[in-house]
Design a protein around this motif. Structure first.
Motif, PDB file in Angstrom:
ATOM      1  N   GLU A  49       0.861  -1.180   0.000  1.00 42.81           N
ATOM      2  CA  GLU A  49       0.000   0.000   0.000  1.00 42.81           C
ATOM      3  C   GLU A  49       0.903   1.237   0.000  1.00 42.81           C
ATOM      4  OE1 GLU A  49      -3.754   0.439   2.615  1.00 42.81           O
ATOM      5  OE2 GLU A  49      -2.159   1.467   3.730  1.00 42.81           O
ATOM      6  N   HIS A 105       1.627   5.342   0.378  1.00 44.20           N
ATOM      7  CA  HIS A 105       1.223   6.628   0.944  1.00 44.20           C
ATOM      8  C   HIS A 105       2.224   7.676   0.471  1.00 44.20           C
ATOM      9  CE1 HIS A 105      -1.502   4.911   4.223  1.00 44.20           C
ATOM     10  NE2 HIS A 105      -0.921   3.837   3.670  1.00 44.20           N
ATOM     11  N   SER A 164      -4.133   1.738  -2.533  1.00 40.03           N
ATOM     12  CA  SER A 164      -4.264   0.416  -1.923  1.00 40.03           C
ATOM     13  C   SER A 164      -3.601  -0.636  -2.799  1.00 40.03           C
ATOM     14  CB  SER A 164      -5.735   0.073  -1.714  1.00 40.03           C
ATOM     15  OG  SER A 164      -6.411   0.045  -2.959  1.00 40.03           O
ATOM     16  N   SER A 165      -3.387  -1.809  -2.223  1.00 38.58           N
ATOM     17  CA  SER A 165      -2.811  -2.924  -2.968  1.00 38.58           C
ATOM     18  C   SER A 165      -3.524  -4.202  -2.576  1.00 38.58           C
ATOM     19  CB  SER A 165      -1.310  -3.050  -2.690  1.00 38.58           C
ATOM     20  OG  SER A 165      -1.093  -3.428  -1.349  1.00 38.58           O
ATOM     21  N   SER A 166      -3.387  -5.203  -3.412  1.00 40.29           N
ATOM     22  CA  SER A 166      -3.984  -6.499  -3.136  1.00 40.29           C
ATOM     23  C   SER A 166      -2.923  -7.405  -2.522  1.00 40.29           C
ATOM     24  CB  SER A 166      -4.526  -7.115  -4.428  1.00 40.29           C
ATOM     25  OG  SER A 166      -5.021  -8.415  -4.203  1.00 40.29           O
ATOM     26  N   GLN A 180     -10.558  -5.300   2.634  1.00 37.30           N
ATOM     27  CA  GLN A 180     -11.021  -3.959   2.279  1.00 37.30           C
ATOM     28  C   GLN A 180     -10.540  -2.891   3.252  1.00 37.30           C
ATOM     29  OE1 GLN A 180     -12.519  -3.478  -0.598  1.00 37.30           O
ATOM     30  NE2 GLN A 180     -12.452  -5.685  -0.983  1.00 37.30           N
ATOM     31  N   GLN A 181      -9.757  -3.270   4.254  1.00 36.66           N
ATOM     32  CA  GLN A 181      -9.302  -2.300   5.242  1.00 36.66           C
ATOM     33  C   GLN A 181      -7.953  -1.713   4.850  1.00 36.66           C
ATOM     34  OE1 GLN A 181      -9.246  -4.073   9.128  1.00 36.66           O
ATOM     35  NE2 GLN A 181     -11.385  -4.710   9.070  1.00 36.66           N
ATOM     36  N   GLN A 182      -7.746  -0.449   5.236  1.00 33.46           N
ATOM     37  CA  GLN A 182      -6.469   0.193   4.999  1.00 33.46           C
ATOM     38  C   GLN A 182      -5.396  -0.482   5.845  1.00 33.46           C
ATOM     39  OE1 GLN A 182      -6.602   4.449   4.407  1.00 33.46           O
ATOM     40  NE2 GLN A 182      -4.742   4.727   5.642  1.00 33.46           N
ATOM     41  N   VAL A 183      -4.215  -0.685   5.260  1.00 28.41           N
ATOM     42  CA  VAL A 183      -3.137  -1.384   5.951  1.00 28.41           C
ATOM     43  C   VAL A 183      -2.519  -0.492   7.025  1.00 28.41           C
ATOM     44  CG1 VAL A 183      -0.875  -2.471   5.668  1.00 28.41           C
ATOM     45  CG2 VAL A 183      -2.672  -2.861   3.968  1.00 28.41           C
TER      46      VAL A 183
END
Length: 536
Positions: free
Chosen positions: A177, A179, A191-193, A246-249
């Motif tokens: 992820e 920033h 975001s990333s998978s 689906q949550q931010q890391v």
């Protein structure tokens, strides 16, 4: 006598640059892992005798095992990082495995790629390194921060984060992820998978078969059950819990803590640019801090160009060359190196003189990108589709924009400076010839530029001119079959794809010429490529 020395008081001459930097941060009160160092000058026999001392130190400090990391005198420098070139080894707290880990790290000092890199950067070769030994943390989140520091704060910064250990991120096997921001303001979060996360395991957890469950820490403090996919070398590979997908890391408060910590570390080490590896357990911890050897841009992945590909803009600059996938043999100089992630074998290829690098995985703070930046090689990372690019396809790589596209020219691998033969098709790039060439060529190929000309219009013009000029074909610049939308529905032409070249060839002209050539102003061949299927 105890061979391992405590982190406190480590000096670069005995403990290497990495350990000495952490010692300074610890002395300043910043959070770093409790560590010991196997200094330089220890014989292999003495090293075996030191394993018991290492295990005694680790007994109550390392429930998840140890990590042995390189700490060379010339490592983590202002212009050369040696990123990913020395070994780091995670090991359970078992005598034989700890000894093997220490030996593996020390042996990496004599790896050929280390000598090649040192020579390329104009540095003396250390020849020996210390080994930094740390307890393996079990973080909820970990990653890398790169920042320019001014006025006591991170002014331009980039953070890449993954759940669990940072190793997949720094090695380039995962993309984290992202920033990006300036000062206290966050400009964007990408975001990333992350299908899998890596965590160190206890002895009991490492013995669990795939399909069993363990409890994994969360960035928000809540725990979740994660399914075991496998384990190796003291590390569990876990499927990311569905509730986290689906949550931010990295949470905003944690991000601000990291920026403040990085500014403090830069101040302590006297740096204007910092590259910091970090992990978050109950709070943030600095695992490594070193100078940021080259600034990192703030670009994110653009949309792919028509007919091309896009990824993360990792190293600015542009270049053109034939694609060469990393394999057992080092790709030739002047190629666009396509690799998955940077291990020692890929680092050797980077030192072989590629004009650009395209990595199928990883981010801009991965080892691949760091080494490419230090060598000044344009680089785009996280382009999974690059696996499908055939060797030899000529590519335009834009490391500033993060794009790759088939080239509109066919550059020369070598100069022939010979005459045109009767079996050649010569390329023209500016206009359709008005009269038959007098140099004896078999045909002329008009290079199609899709940015400025419609292909169907070009086909009609070529057909009209062919009576006076002889055989006229069209060279498509992308080196792959044209899409059905672009192929003209014209009975006078057939589509041919040979040796990485795509050609619309007039049916009335018979067989394809033996080769395609480009000519200089004196009609001498300056490069060539076989074209006929029956050519040797």
């Amino acid at each position: 006598m105890s061979i391992p020395i405590p982190l406190t008081g480590c000096t670069p001459s005995r403990a290497g640059a990495k350990a000495a930097a952490l010692a300074r941060l610890q002395h300043a009160g910043l959070p770093v892992p409790d560590s010991i160092v196997i200094p330089t000058g220890v014989t292999d026999g003495a090293l075996a005798g030191a394993v018991g001392q290492v295990l005694a130190w680790a007994e109550r400090r390392a429930p998840y095992g140890l990590i042995a990391r390189s700490s060379a005198l010339g490592e983590d420098g202002a212009t050369a990082s040696f990123a990913g070139l020395y070994a780091s080894v995670v090991t359970p707290c078992r005598p034989g495995q700890v000894l093997a880990a220490l030996r593996e790290v020390r042996a990496s000092a004599s790896a050929p790629v280390v000598a090649q890199y040192a020579a390329a950067r104009g540095l003396p070769l250390d020849g020996e390194l210390a080994v930094l030994v740390q307890p393996v943390l079990r973080p909820a989140v970990a990653g890398v921060l790169a920042a320019v520091v001014s006025g006591g704060e991170c002014s331009n910064w980039r953070i890449e984060a993954v759940r669990g250990l940072a190793e997949p991120l720094v090695s380039g096997t995962q993309t984290g992820e992202i920033h990006i921001g300036r000062g206290p303001v966050t400009d964007s979060v990408v975001s990333s998978s992350q299908a899998f996360l890596h965590l160190p395991g206890t002895r009991e957890e490492l013995d669990l078969p795939p399909g069993e469950w363990i409890i994994a820490p969360s960035a928000g403090g809540a725990l979740a059950r994660a399914k075991v996919a496998g384990s190796a070398s003291g590390v569990l590979r876990l499927r990311t819990p569905a509730v986290w997908v689906q949550q931010q890391v990295l949470l905003p408060g944690q991000r601000q803590e990291l920026l403040s910590l990085a500014a403090g570390a830069a101040r302590t080490l006297g740096l204007e640019r910092i590259d910091m590896e970090w992990a978050i357990t109950r709070g943030p911890t600095i695992l490594q801090a070193r100078p940021l050897t080259r600034p990192v841009g703030d670009a994110t992945a653009p949309p792919p160009p028509e007919g091309g590909w896009a990824g993360l803009a990792a190293v600015t600059g542009s270049a053109t060359g034939p694609a060469a996938h990393l394999g057992p043999e080092t790709p030739p100089g002047g190629a666009v190196l396509i690799c998955r992630a940077l291990g020692p074998e890929a680092a050797a290829a980077l030192l072989g003189g590629p004009v650009a690098v395209v990595s199928t995985t990883g981010g801009t703070l991965s080892h691949t990108a760091i080494i490419a930046r230090e060598l000044g090689i344009p680089c785009v990372t996280n382009v999974p589709e690059a696996n499908q690019i055939p060797d030899g396809m000529v590519l335009d790589v834009d490391g500033t924009a993060g794009t790759i596209r088939p080239a509109l020219t066919v550059p020369a691998p070598r100069k022939e400076n010979g005459p045109v033969s009767h079996g050649d098709a010569a390329i023209v790039t500016t206009q359709i010839p008005e009269a038959r060439a007098a140099d004896g060529r078999a045909a002329t190929l008009v290079l199609h530029d899709p940015r400025s000309a419609d292909l169907n219009v070009l086909v009609r013009a070529v057909t009209a001119a062919s009576e006076s000029t002889g055989a006229l074909g069209i060279l498509l610049p992308d080196g792959v079959p044209a899409s059905p939308v672009l192929r003209p529905q014209h009975p006078g032409f057939e589509f041919c794809s040979v040796n990485g070249l795509a050609v619309l060839w007039p049916r009335s002209a018979g067989r394809l010429p033996l080769r395609v050539v480009a000519l200089d102003a004196d009609n001498r061949v300056i490069f060539e490529r076989p074209l006929n299927r029956s050519a040797p």
